[in-house]
Scaffold this motif. Structure first.
Motif, mmCIF file in Angstrom:
data_model
loop_
_atom_site.group_PDB
_atom_site.id
_atom_site.type_symbol
_atom_site.label_atom_id
_atom_site.label_comp_id
_atom_site.label_asym_id
_atom_site.label_seq_id
_atom_site.Cartn_x
_atom_site.Cartn_y
_atom_site.Cartn_z
ATOM 1 N N UNK A 239 0.605 -1.205 -0.112
ATOM 2 C CA UNK A 239 0.087 0.025 0.160
ATOM 3 C C UNK A 239 0.636 1.352 0.003
ATOM 4 N N UNK A 240 2.043 1.199 -0.396
ATOM 5 C CA UNK A 240 2.760 2.480 -0.594
ATOM 6 C C UNK A 240 2.144 3.283 -1.425
ATOM 7 N N UNK A 241 1.999 4.678 -1.108
ATOM 8 C CA UNK A 241 1.325 5.594 -1.838
ATOM 9 C C UNK A 241 2.181 6.179 -2.933
ATOM 10 N N UNK A 242 3.239 6.321 -2.903
ATOM 11 C CA UNK A 242 4.263 6.857 -3.945
ATOM 12 C C UNK A 242 5.423 5.843 -3.701
ATOM 13 N N UNK A 243 5.984 5.945 -5.212
ATOM 14 C CA UNK A 243 7.305 5.162 -5.226
ATOM 15 C C UNK A 243 8.042 5.671 -6.474
ATOM 16 N N UNK A 309 8.886 10.690 0.454
ATOM 17 C CA UNK A 309 8.862 9.482 -0.347
ATOM 18 C C UNK A 309 9.286 8.193 0.221
ATOM 19 N N UNK A 310 8.335 7.365 0.490
ATOM 20 C CA UNK A 310 8.345 6.101 1.116
ATOM 21 C C UNK A 310 9.026 5.113 0.484
ATOM 22 N N UNK A 311 9.425 5.059 -0.710
ATOM 23 C CA UNK A 311 9.910 3.730 -1.482
ATOM 24 C C UNK A 311 10.862 4.304 -2.632
ATOM 25 N N UNK A 323 25.971 5.977 -7.686
ATOM 26 C CA UNK A 323 24.565 6.225 -8.004
ATOM 27 C C UNK A 323 23.537 5.311 -7.207
ATOM 28 N N UNK A 324 23.987 4.272 -6.589
ATOM 29 C CA UNK A 324 23.433 3.495 -5.637
ATOM 30 C C UNK A 324 23.029 4.636 -4.410
ATOM 31 N N UNK A 325 23.923 5.137 -4.073
ATOM 32 C CA UNK A 325 23.825 5.860 -2.746
ATOM 33 C C UNK A 325 22.776 7.128 -3.332
ATOM 34 N N UNK A 326 22.998 7.661 -4.454
ATOM 35 C CA UNK A 326 22.024 8.711 -4.757
ATOM 36 C C UNK A 326 20.606 8.241 -4.987
ATOM 37 N N UNK A 327 20.416 7.224 -5.665
ATOM 38 C CA UNK A 327 19.277 6.688 -5.700
ATOM 39 C C UNK A 327 18.513 6.326 -4.399
ATOM 40 N N UNK A 328 18.892 5.701 -3.518
ATOM 41 C CA UNK A 328 18.055 5.342 -2.261
ATOM 42 C C UNK A 328 18.012 6.735 -1.431
ATOM 43 N N UNK A 329 19.149 7.733 -1.608
ATOM 44 C CA UNK A 329 18.954 8.845 -0.933
ATOM 45 C C UNK A 329 17.525 9.529 -1.167
ATOM 46 N N UNK A 330 16.795 9.368 -2.272
ATOM 47 C CA UNK A 330 15.566 10.062 -2.518
ATOM 48 C C UNK A 330 14.689 9.740 -1.470
ATOM 49 N N UNK A 334 15.145 14.138 5.531
ATOM 50 C CA UNK A 334 14.701 15.146 6.538
ATOM 51 C C UNK A 334 13.928 14.421 7.789
ATOM 52 N N UNK A 335 14.601 13.381 8.138
ATOM 53 C CA UNK A 335 14.167 12.479 9.366
ATOM 54 C C UNK A 335 12.909 11.436 9.079
ATOM 55 N N UNK A 336 12.435 11.431 7.965
ATOM 56 C CA UNK A 336 11.415 10.477 7.454
ATOM 57 C C UNK A 336 11.885 9.187 7.466
ATOM 58 N N UNK A 337 10.989 8.312 7.483
ATOM 59 C CA UNK A 337 11.544 6.676 7.487
ATOM 60 C C UNK A 337 11.410 6.366 5.880
ATOM 61 N N UNK A 338 12.378 5.493 5.357
ATOM 62 C CA UNK A 338 12.078 5.182 3.756
ATOM 63 C C UNK A 338 12.579 3.852 3.665
#
Length: 418
Positions: A239-243, A309-311, A323-330, A334-338
């Motif tokens: 049920x992720x709202x955005x990906x 952004x949850x996922x 690139x892996x670092x920058x991708x998952x860093x989306x 700001x303290x949110x869980x992903x």
């Protein structure tokens, strides 16, 4: 931290409740006029770390030189340019003077940007190629630039940008403050810093327990031809709202987005063939919730900033560990869980093992019921790849790398680079 009350209050109104580690270290040094070379993980607040002191410097500047760009921020992508321009405008809303920021980038008509520059600008945010186009047309001057910011400095030194960057640097006043911000610190960035900066303050914020992004990383084994079905299943199940889904090519972005749309899931593709209006609309739709899935190539990896952004999904594995670092860093910003999920197929298993090794990871391989892989995993890298790089862009030098190194050696009179 040296910020005037109006600017501090404006930052508070925009949600900057307390400074991050990179902001605490960089802002006072920049306001002292020092050159700064700063690295910190994605999502650590680097943009505000240079935007706030730029605004303080602008407030302190004599009115006689207003509307001549005093600060230049160079970035590799139009998405990043728009993002920085937005942050500067938001932070300036409560200030006693009205800031004029010019944001210029390629991929759109140059004429509206030339018209916008006729009244001048206080701070210029640009991609190198479009800035050179505007300089060739005498649409602006850089003679008043006092501060240069290179954001995502490592990306600006990629082969596609390096020549343009050097051409811009040649047109700037020799006496200026130079600020380099980057998520990674490869040799090319060290060489550029040595060339541009004088007694620079080196700031390196290591992710710690308190500052590291809260990202759950997962690796799921699946056959290559069943990835889209698995992606749809995961989105429906959790049920992720955005990906944000990363793929390797423009064709793959269009194909995966189309398949998801056929299954009734709001999805769109984002890649280099999209017009600026299409890119802007896709990002706006994802942020607003009208779009559930954005399928993107790495053109978007460093330019997307979507709150909560949850996922992130690595549908295709990235070529390099950076690139892996920058991708998952989306996600996890700001303290949110992903959550970050990588699809590992039989022919990419060795590749992902190398990513893990260079990231210091060891992720358990998951299998999802009804999507278990049928293909056997590829042999370990040592059996098929004597160089041990698994096809990933890494330590082994390419032919182009060797040619560039030879050119630098020649230019340095034979001195070996650091």
């Amino acid at each position: 931290m040296g910020l005037p009350p109006d600017l501090a209050q404006s930052a508070l109104a925009q949600g900057y409740l307390q400074p991050t580690a990179i902001q605490q270290a960089a802002i006072p040094a920049i306001l002292q006029g020092r050159d700064v070379l700063a690295t910190a993980q994605t999502g650590s607040g680097k943009t505000a770390a240079f935007c706030l002191p730029l605004l303080r410097q602008w407030l302190d500047s004599p009115r006689a030189i207003l509307r001549q760009p005093q600060a230049l921020v160079l970035l590799p992508t139009r998405e990043l340019a728009v993002q920085v321009g937005d942050i500067l405008r938001e932070l300036s809303l409560g200030l006693p003077r009205k800031l004029k920021t010019a944001v210029v980038y390629g991929g759109v008509s140059i004429n509206p940007q030339m018209m916008a520059l006729r009244g001048g600008a206080d701070i210029l945010v640009a991609t190198p190629g479009r800035l050179l186009d505007l300089l060739e047309r005498n649409a602006l001057r850089l003679s008043a630039i006092r501060t240069l910011v290179l954001d995502e400095a490592d990306r600006l030194l990629d082969p596609g940008f390096a020549d343009e960057l050097n051409a811009v640097l040649d047109r700037l006043p020799p006496s200026r403050q130079n600020l380099l911000f980057s998520a990674t610190f490869p040799p090319a960035v060290r060489a550029l810093a040595a060339k541009l900066q004088q007694q620079a303050l080196r700031i390196e914020i290591e992710p710690g327990a308190a500052s590291a992004p809260d990202i759950r990383q997962r690796a799921i084994e699946v056959d290559a031809d069943r990835r889209t079905m698995l992606l749809h299943h995961l989105l429906q199940t959790h049920g992720w709202e955005r990906a944000l889904v990363f793929v390797a090519s423009r064709h793959a972005a269009d194909r995966v987005a189309d398949k998801l749309q056929r299954k009734g899931m709001p999805a769109a593709a984002l890649h280099g063939d999209c017009s600026q209006s299409q890119r802007g609309q896709a990002l706006a739709d994802l942020k607003s919730g009208r779009l559930r899935v954005l399928v993107a190539t790495d053109v978007a990896a460093r330019g997307i900033d979507i709150a909560r952004l949850p996922l992130v999904v690595n549908y295709d594995l990235p070529r390099s560990t950076a690139d892996y670092t920058h991708r998952i860093g989306r996600t996890g910003r700001a303290g949110a869980r992903g959550e970050a999920i990588s699809f590992v197929c039989a022919d990419s298993a060795a590749h992902f093992r190398l990513i893990e090794k260079r990231q210091g990871l060891s992720l358990p391989r998951e299998r999802i019921a009804s999507f278990e892989p049928s293909a056997a995993a590829a042999p370990p890298p040592s059996a098929t790849d004597p160089d041990g790089n698994g096809g990933i862009k890494g330590k082994r030098k390419s032919k182009k790398d060797k040619l560039r190194e030879a050119a630098r050696l020649a230019a340095d009179g034979g001195a070996r680079p650091d």
